[in-house]
Design a protein around this motif. Structure first.
Motif, PDB file in Angstrom:
ATOM      1  N   THR A  28     -82.381   9.546  10.530  1.00  0.00           N
ATOM      2  CA  THR A  28     -83.406   8.230  11.123  1.00  0.00           C
ATOM      3  C   THR A  28     -83.341   6.971   9.485  1.00  0.00           C
ATOM      4  O   THR A  28     -83.887   7.304   8.310  1.00  0.00           O
ATOM      5  CB  THR A  28     -85.383   8.708  11.174  1.00  0.00           C
ATOM      6  N   CYS A  29     -82.674   6.001  10.457  1.00  0.00           N
ATOM      7  CA  CYS A  29     -82.373   4.723   9.586  1.00  0.00           C
ATOM      8  C   CYS A  29     -82.296   3.768  10.657  1.00  0.00           C
ATOM      9  O   CYS A  29     -82.617   3.200  11.349  1.00  0.00           O
ATOM     10  CB  CYS A  29     -81.245   5.045   8.464  1.00  0.00           C
ATOM     11  N   TRP A  30     -83.476   2.363   9.257  1.00  0.00           N
ATOM     12  CA  TRP A  30     -82.404   1.204   9.754  1.00  0.00           C
ATOM     13  C   TRP A  30     -81.181   1.192   9.679  1.00  0.00           C
ATOM     14  O   TRP A  30     -80.328   1.103   8.243  1.00  0.00           O
ATOM     15  CB  TRP A  30     -83.078   0.165   9.614  1.00  0.00           C
ATOM     16  N   LEU A  31     -79.756   0.665   9.984  1.00  0.00           N
ATOM     17  CA  LEU A  31     -78.646   0.096   9.581  1.00  0.00           C
ATOM     18  C   LEU A  31     -78.384  -1.444  10.052  1.00  0.00           C
ATOM     19  O   LEU A  31     -77.994  -1.954  11.214  1.00  0.00           O
ATOM     20  CB  LEU A  31     -77.221   0.848  10.880  1.00  0.00           C
ATOM     21  N   LEU A  32     -77.791  -2.203   9.013  1.00  0.00           N
ATOM     22  CA  LEU A  32     -78.078  -3.655   9.194  1.00  0.00           C
ATOM     23  C   LEU A  32     -77.180  -3.815   8.576  1.00  0.00           C
ATOM     24  O   LEU A  32     -76.126  -3.113   7.746  1.00  0.00           O
ATOM     25  CB  LEU A  32     -79.754  -3.846   8.110  1.00  0.00           C
ATOM     26  N   ASP A  33     -76.144  -4.929   9.027  1.00  0.00           N
ATOM     27  CA  ASP A  33     -75.032  -5.517   8.636  1.00  0.00           C
ATOM     28  C   ASP A  33     -75.289  -6.941   8.830  1.00  0.00           C
ATOM     29  O   ASP A  33     -75.203  -7.120   9.640  1.00  0.00           O
ATOM     30  CB  ASP A  33     -73.549  -5.019   9.794  1.00  0.00           C
ATOM     31  N   PRO A  34     -75.719  -7.607   7.416  1.00  0.00           N
ATOM     32  CA  PRO A  34     -76.121  -8.711   7.883  1.00  0.00           C
ATOM     33  C   PRO A  34     -74.241  -9.803   7.911  1.00  0.00           C
ATOM     34  O   PRO A  34     -74.768 -11.045   8.557  1.00  0.00           O
ATOM     35  CB  PRO A  34     -76.581  -9.532   6.454  1.00  0.00           C
ATOM     36  N   ILE A  35     -73.111  -9.332   7.901  1.00  0.00           N
ATOM     37  CA  ILE A  35     -72.438  -9.876   8.741  1.00  0.00           C
ATOM     38  C   ILE A  35     -71.651  -9.691   8.717  1.00  0.00           C
ATOM     39  O   ILE A  35     -70.066  -9.261   7.967  1.00  0.00           O
ATOM     40  CB  ILE A  35     -72.045 -11.475   7.529  1.00  0.00           C
ATOM     41  N   ASP A  36     -71.363  -8.966   9.844  1.00  0.00           N
ATOM     42  CA  ASP A  36     -70.035  -8.695  10.899  1.00  0.00           C
ATOM     43  C   ASP A  36     -69.251  -8.993  11.191  1.00  0.00           C
ATOM     44  O   ASP A  36     -69.603 -10.330  12.338  1.00  0.00           O
ATOM     45  CB  ASP A  36     -70.663  -7.773  12.447  1.00  0.00           C
ATOM     46  N   GLY A  37     -67.949  -9.363  10.932  1.00  0.00           N
ATOM     47  CA  GLY A  37     -67.181 -10.450  10.931  1.00  0.00           C
ATOM     48  C   GLY A  37     -66.610 -11.452  10.175  1.00  0.00           C
ATOM     49  O   GLY A  37     -67.095 -12.534  10.146  1.00  0.00           O
ATOM     50  N   THR A  38     -66.770 -11.082   8.270  1.00  0.00           N
ATOM     51  CA  THR A  38     -67.187 -11.853   7.599  1.00  0.00           C
ATOM     52  C   THR A  38     -66.050 -12.774   7.064  1.00  0.00           C
ATOM     53  O   THR A  38     -65.709 -14.218   7.113  1.00  0.00           O
ATOM     54  CB  THR A  38     -66.649 -10.384   6.272  1.00  0.00           C
ATOM     55  N   MET A  39     -64.675 -12.350   7.604  1.00  0.00           N
ATOM     56  CA  MET A  39     -63.130 -13.183   7.306  1.00  0.00           C
ATOM     57  C   MET A  39     -63.738 -14.354   8.462  1.00  0.00           C
ATOM     58  O   MET A  39     -63.128 -15.521   7.990  1.00  0.00           O
ATOM     59  CB  MET A  39     -62.130 -12.400   7.903  1.00  0.00           C
ATOM     60  N   ASN A  40     -64.266 -14.160   9.468  1.00  0.00           N
ATOM     61  CA  ASN A  40     -64.535 -14.923  10.473  1.00  0.00           C
ATOM     62  C   ASN A  40     -65.199 -16.257   9.426  1.00  0.00           C
ATOM     63  O   ASN A  40     -65.434 -17.009   9.394  1.00  0.00           O
ATOM     64  CB  ASN A  40     -64.788 -14.800  11.803  1.00  0.00           C
ATOM     65  N   PHE A  41     -66.162 -15.646   9.091  1.00  0.00           N
ATOM     66  CA  PHE A  41     -67.856 -16.727   8.475  1.00  0.00           C
ATOM     67  C   PHE A  41     -66.795 -16.970   7.402  1.00  0.00           C
ATOM     68  O   PHE A  41     -67.658 -18.795   6.839  1.00  0.00           O
ATOM     69  CB  PHE A  41     -68.974 -15.423   7.953  1.00  0.00           C
ATOM     70  N   THR A  42     -66.659 -16.898   6.082  1.00  0.00           N
ATOM     71  CA  THR A  42     -66.115 -17.532   5.312  1.00  0.00           C
ATOM     72  C   THR A  42     -64.861 -18.040   5.723  1.00  0.00           C
ATOM     73  O   THR A  42     -64.602 -19.392   5.031  1.00  0.00           O
ATOM     74  CB  THR A  42     -65.175 -16.187   4.520  1.00  0.00           C
TER      75      THR A  42
END
Length: 203
Positions: A28-42
């Motif tokens: 039981t948890c929260w699963l968080l990825d604040p930036i999925d697709g980091t290469m695209n973002f950068t």
């Protein structure tokens, strides 16, 4: 976002790439990825997203994928009944397939790309696992394959695909779990073809 989750649900841990320990994620948890697709973002490309899921007793019960550069957000629930199934192609030969997690210097991934070029209708390498899973629910893609998926990358998208009636399979063709090295999503027949194709390649 982590601070808000901790403040509002102090008994539920928040797990992500930066905070995950060496063992399995809690049931039981929260699963968080604040930036999925980091290469695209950068690089200034719009194909990245925030991926947030709540897992209870090992089952995702909430999924949110937010793509700020696209001005779009997808969530589970909102009163929608489970669909009869995703509407994409039911055979790999007619499918547009998203593929993420290929990296570089991975011979098996390169062989998979080559085989998909041979047998799929089209392939798309867009660089975000969560958005590929959204693509299956929206019909941009008929199916997708995620190689080496981390739970925080895909669980929100898994919840969305399952709610839409699609199959999300892992190694061996069983239901995807966080321990699987591969994820295939789409209509059940095409997802099974994708798993079989991957497993036919040498490791």
């Amino acid at each position: 976002m982590t601070r808000v989750l901790v403040d509002r649900t102090p008994d539920i841990p928040v797990v992500g790439e930066e905070s995950a320990g060496p063992g399995p994620v809690p049931d039981t948890c929260w699963l968080l990825d604040p930036i999925d697709g980091t290469m695209n973002f950068t690089r200034g490309a719009p194909g990245y997203a925030v991926s947030l899921a709540c897992v209870v007793d090992g089952t995702p019960v909430l999924g949110v994928v937010h793509a700020p550069a696209l001005g779009r957000r997808w969530t589970t629930g909102a009163g929608r009944a489970k669909a009869a199934g995703v509407q994409g192609s039911r055979s790999l030969s007619g499918a547009v397939v998203g593929l993420t997690g290929t990296g570089s210097g991975r011979p098996r991934s390169a062989r998979l790309i080559g085989r998909l070029y041979d047998v799929a209708h089209r392939i798309r390498l867009q660089g975000s696992m969560s958005l590929d899973l959204v693509g299956v629910t929206e019909g941009w893609l008929d199916a997708c394959v995620c190689l080496g998926p981390a739970p925080w990358d895909v669980t929100a998208g898994v919840a969305l695909v399952r709610e839409s009636g699609g199959a999300v399979l892992g190694a061996g063709g069983g239901a995807y779990t966080a321990q699987s090295p591969i994820l295939a999503a789409g209509a059940d027949p095409v997802a099974r073809e994708l798993i079989a194709l991957w497993e036919s390649l040498d490791s």
